[in-house]
Enzyme design. Structure first.
Site, PDB file in Angstrom:
ATOM      1  N   PRO A 114      85.792  49.091  86.611  1.00  0.00           N
ATOM      2  CA  PRO A 114      85.510  50.374  87.280  1.00  0.00           C
ATOM      3  C   PRO A 114      84.549  51.234  86.462  1.00  0.00           C
ATOM      4  CG  PRO A 114      87.626  50.494  86.181  1.00  0.00           C
ATOM      5  CD  PRO A 114      87.131  49.091  85.967  1.00  0.00           C
ATOM      6  N   LYS A 115      83.296  50.819  86.402  1.00  0.00           N
ATOM      7  CA  LYS A 115      82.331  51.439  85.492  1.00  0.00           C
ATOM      8  C   LYS A 115      81.512  52.527  86.176  1.00  0.00           C
ATOM      9  CE  LYS A 115      82.040  47.504  82.419  1.00  0.00           C
ATOM     10  NZ  LYS A 115      81.233  46.864  81.371  1.00  0.00           N
TER      11      LYS A 115
END
Length: 254
Positions: A114-115
């Site tokens: 989840p960047k």
């Protein structure tokens, strides 16, 4: 371009892909990890079924990566919940912030990390190891730890780095509904710990609408570690498909 040539492409843009094919080896990766206790209700609102929470623990991490194949050098900051999947203990990645486009794009497209875009730093200030995260021009987190106060057993450090990691892979379809909605698992492999230490630590989290680390407030510092290691990321594997089950009954047999 012929259709057969389209299928040979790894990703876009054509001719200048956003990232290159792995595996990606991380050399001299440096961790500042702070595990803390937070509010159970706040954590339960963020951790998806079928993962379970035994204790409301969160790990805040800052990772300095000076030598990574394909990605170069960058610093990353993340927040992970301590969870359980059946009998397996692991972590659910809540968010990761960094300022390296190939690592952001590859993390999201190839796996399910989840960047988001953010600016993290890890440095030594006199006798203190310091990790920070800024979102835009605003400070989101500041972590401090006494620099190399006591050695940490290398086997324990390797176990800490190699804990199984769970992530959500969500991709919308063209109708707006999810095309992919999965829980996936990955794990760090080929770990060589070059040094590990523990010491006193503190963590400050600042309110921000788009980088909401502070939604999981620090109630008690449980532990802190400083680890230097080489490692490789293994590919993600599917462990749960939300689209294959009734939305109101995850895990139940059809």
């Amino acid at each position: 371009m012929k259709k057969k040539d389209v299928l040979k492409q790894y990703t876009t843009p054509i001719g200048a892909p956003a990232f290159v094919q792995g595996p990606h080896r991380f050399k001299r990766r440096e961790y500042l990890n702070i595990t803390y206790r937070t509010d159970r209700e706040a954590l339960e609102n963020l951790v998806p079924e079928p993962l379970e929470i035994d204790q409301p623990l969160v790990r805040f991490e800052v990772m300095k990566m000076p030598d990574t194949t394909g990605y170069g050098a960058y610093v990353e900051c993340g927040q992970a919940a301590v969870v359980r999947m059946g009998q397996e203990q692991g972590e659910f990645l809540l968010a990761m912030y960094l300022d390296n486009l190939p690592a952001i794009a590859a993390g999201r497209e190839l796996s399910a990390f989840p960047k988001k875009l953010g600016s993290a730093k890890l440095f030594v200030d006199s006798d203190t190891l310091v990790g920070t995260l800024d979102y835009g021009v605003l400070r989101v987190a500041t972590a401090t730890m006494g620099y190399k106060h006591k050695p940490l057993d290398l086997e324990k450090a390797q176990q800490e780095v190699g804990v199984p990691t769970f992530m959500l892979k969500i991709l919308p379809g063209y109708s707006g509904r999810p095309r992919i909605c999965e829980l996936v698992r990955t794990q760090i492999t080929n770990v060589t710990v070059k040094g590990a230490w523990i010491g006193p630590a503190r963590l400050q989290l600042f309110e921000h609408a788009l980088a909401p680390f502070a939604d999981l407030p620090v109630r008690e510092i449980i532990s802190a570690s400083h680890i230097l290691t080489d490692l490789t990321l293994s590919p993600a594997t599917l462990i749960y498909d939300y689209l294959a089950e009734p939305a109101d009954a995850p895990g139940e047999a059809k």
